[in-house]
Design an enzyme around this catalytic site. Structure first.
Site, PDB file in Angstrom:
ATOM      1  N   HIS A 127      -5.837   5.283 -19.588  1.00 35.32           N
ATOM      2  CA  HIS A 127      -6.542   4.901 -20.805  1.00 35.32           C
ATOM      3  C   HIS A 127      -6.387   3.442 -21.226  1.00 35.32           C
ATOM      4  O   HIS A 127      -6.203   3.137 -22.406  1.00 35.32           O
ATOM      5  CB  HIS A 127      -6.116   5.830 -21.950  1.00 35.32           C
ATOM      6  CG  HIS A 127      -6.578   7.252 -21.783  1.00 35.32           C
ATOM      7  ND1 HIS A 127      -7.682   7.600 -21.032  1.00 35.32           N
ATOM      8  CD2 HIS A 127      -6.086   8.425 -22.268  1.00 35.32           C
ATOM      9  CE1 HIS A 127      -7.850   8.915 -21.066  1.00 35.32           C
ATOM     10  NE2 HIS A 127      -6.880   9.444 -21.803  1.00 35.32           N
ATOM     11  N   HIS A 201     -12.210   9.792 -27.262  1.00 30.78           N
ATOM     12  CA  HIS A 201     -11.181  10.806 -27.029  1.00 30.78           C
ATOM     13  C   HIS A 201     -11.015  11.759 -28.223  1.00 30.78           C
ATOM     14  O   HIS A 201      -9.890  12.076 -28.617  1.00 30.78           O
ATOM     15  CB  HIS A 201      -9.865  10.120 -26.700  1.00 30.78           C
ATOM     16  CG  HIS A 201      -8.964  10.898 -25.798  1.00 30.78           C
ATOM     17  ND1 HIS A 201      -8.526  12.167 -26.108  1.00 30.78           N
ATOM     18  CD2 HIS A 201      -8.435  10.605 -24.595  1.00 30.78           C
ATOM     19  CE1 HIS A 201      -7.755  12.602 -25.132  1.00 30.78           C
ATOM     20  NE2 HIS A 201      -7.682  11.675 -24.198  1.00 30.78           N
ATOM     21  N   GLU A 338     -14.555  14.254 -22.605  1.00 34.36           N
ATOM     22  CA  GLU A 338     -14.628  12.795 -22.510  1.00 34.36           C
ATOM     23  C   GLU A 338     -15.675  12.424 -21.471  1.00 34.36           C
ATOM     24  O   GLU A 338     -15.430  12.538 -20.273  1.00 34.36           O
ATOM     25  CB  GLU A 338     -13.264  12.243 -22.106  1.00 34.36           C
ATOM     26  CG  GLU A 338     -12.150  12.611 -23.074  1.00 34.36           C
ATOM     27  CD  GLU A 338     -10.771  12.594 -22.406  1.00 34.36           C
ATOM     28  OE1 GLU A 338     -10.354  11.533 -21.929  1.00 34.36           O
ATOM     29  OE2 GLU A 338     -10.124  13.650 -22.349  1.00 34.36           O
TER      30      GLU A 338
HETATM   31  C1  GLA Z   1      -6.701  12.535 -21.159  1.00 30.59           C
HETATM   32  C2  GLA Z   1      -5.927  12.815 -19.943  1.00 30.59           C
HETATM   33  C3  GLA Z   1      -4.873  13.811 -20.268  1.00 30.59           C
HETATM   34  C4  GLA Z   1      -4.006  13.348 -21.397  1.00 30.59           C
HETATM   35  C5  GLA Z   1      -4.831  13.019 -22.581  1.00 30.59           C
HETATM   36  C6  GLA Z   1      -3.995  12.401 -23.663  1.00 30.59           C
HETATM   37  O1  GLA Z   1      -7.536  13.558 -21.479  1.00 30.59           O
HETATM   38  O2  GLA Z   1      -6.710  13.243 -18.872  1.00 30.59           O
HETATM   39  O3  GLA Z   1      -4.089  14.046 -19.137  1.00 30.59           O
HETATM   40  O4  GLA Z   1      -3.309  12.214 -20.985  1.00 30.59           O
HETATM   41  O5  GLA Z   1      -5.857  12.131 -22.205  1.00 30.59           O
HETATM   42  O6  GLA Z   1      -2.847  13.123 -23.939  1.00 30.59           O
END
Ligand code: GLA
Length: 375
Positions: A127, A201, A338
């Site tokens: 991220h 997110h 997402e």
């Molecule tokens: C995304 C990732 C997950 C987790 C979340 C945040 O969705 O794919 O593995 O890291 O973000 O917790």
């Protein structure tokens, strides 16, 4: 007499139902670098309301009606900015960039050069780094018109920030339409070749945030393949058919129906935490996902121009996040959809490209549309 007429007019004005889209802006504290942070409340003519902060381009709340017209907030988050600044905030509602999801070992090659971006998730980069776009104060501009309420946010990520090449100019426009859609339009440009994967997110719970887990939510994904992962959640490169696996959401299926199944992929993710390959192939705004919560009757449709969607079933939530209205977010209290390019694309030449070059204009749209099963 005149003043009586004025009082009547004023009281009529204030008691009248909300018939026009509007945006209100109020202070929401200060970011870590002292920059002013605001909370924007977007309202449409139906009284649907979305709150967004310019800290991280974060969706703070989405209030939509259930089948009886009762409003509830359907996203997880915090009441105050301090919650979003906490280390254990799992990206609630945030705009994610420069690169959403994982890059294996924080390493990729571009134009023959090797780049290293910070490792912040096991052995991988997740991220956008230590201080990704979700932890930046964006500038914001709002307006309302006949179509709805709008907030446009803007951020410039300097060449080399979090290890990524090129100065990247990013703009995100949020629009709450009178058709109860939240539209998110991303645009970006760069002055050097770079990689880019922008997403939002939000953690949804259509029964209302904090009101139990999402295992009874029914999910349909317009994806006949997904990208299996290794134990660190990096795609192996295979595009695997969902049919005959617990990843088959081509027919509406309760999230909890197969989540407990003995399955090597579910084990790696601790549940669902996988990128689904949308049948649309991306490029055109197309229906990607539908979610229905049977008790409230709330329904959400997700449309996107992106080629993939990460379905994450909130597996890392464990009660340590104390959210809005005193709610405690336990295991799987929210689900994320997402919309994105595939994880680790810079290391997979066969995946749709995430490279952005100078002179190109990146544009991507995702729409969350809220209705109920009575409509
Ligand atoms: C995304 C990732 C997950 C987790 C979340 C945040 O969705 O794919 O593995 O890291 O973000 O917790």
């Amino acid at each position: 007499m005149k003043s009586l007429a004025l009082i009547i007019m004023l009281s009529l004005f204030y008691s009248a139902p909300h018939t026009h889209p509007a945006v209100k802006k109020k202070p929401f504290g200060k970011g870590p670098d002292g920059k002013k942070v605001f909370l924007y409340t977007l309202k449409n003519k139906n009284g649907v309301e979305v709150q967004i902060s310019n800290y991280g381009g974060t969706i703070v709340s989405i209030k939509v009606p259930d089948r009886k017209g009762h409003m509830d907030d359907v996203v997880l988050g915090y009441d105050t900015l301090s919650g979003y600044l906490e280390k254990n905030n799992p990206y609630f509602g945030a705009t994610i960039g420069r690169y959403g999801n994982r890059i294996a070992k924080g390493t990729f090659r571009l134009d023959g050069k090797e780049y290293h971006v910070p490792i912040n998730n096991g052995p991988n980069a997740l991220h956008g780094g230590i201080r990704g776009f979700d932890k930046r104060v964006w500038s914001g501009k709002d307006h309302a018109d006949g179509d709805g309420a709008h907030l446009a946010i803007h951020y410039v990520s300097k060449d080399g920030k979090e290890g990524y090449p090129g100065t990247l100019t990013a703009d995100v426009e949020f629009t709450l339409t009178n058709e109860n859609q939240l539209k998110i339009e991303y645009s970006a440009s760069t002055d050097k070749d770079t990689v880019l994967n922008l997403t939002n997110h939000s953690y949804f719970n259509l029964a209302g945030q904090g009101n139990g887990d999402i295992l009874k939510h029914k999910l349909k994904l317009y994806a006949s393949r997904f990208t299996p992962v290794d134990a660190t959640l990096i795609p192996t490169g295979e595009l695997r058919k969902v049919s005959g696996t617990p990843f088959d959401f081509t027919q509406a299926t309760a999230v909890g129906e197969h989540i407990g199944q003995e399955d090597e992929q579910l084990k790696s993710g601790g549940g669902y935490d996988h990128n689904f390959v949308l049948d649309s192939g991306g490029g055109k705004l197309t229906l990607a996902a539908e979610v229905i919560e049977p008790t409230s009757g709330r329904k959400m449709e997700v449309f996107t121009t992106e080629p993939g969607v990460q379905f994450y079933s909130g597996n890392f939530l464990d009660g340590s996040n104390h959210g809005k209205n005193g709610k405690v977010y336990q295991h799987r209290y929210g689900l994320c959809l997402e919309t994105q390019h595939f994880p680790d694309s810079p290391n997979h030449p066969d995946f749709p490209s995430t490279v952005l070059k100078p002179g190109e204009h990146f544009h991507s749209t995702t729409v969350y549309r809220f209705t109920t099963d009575s409509q």
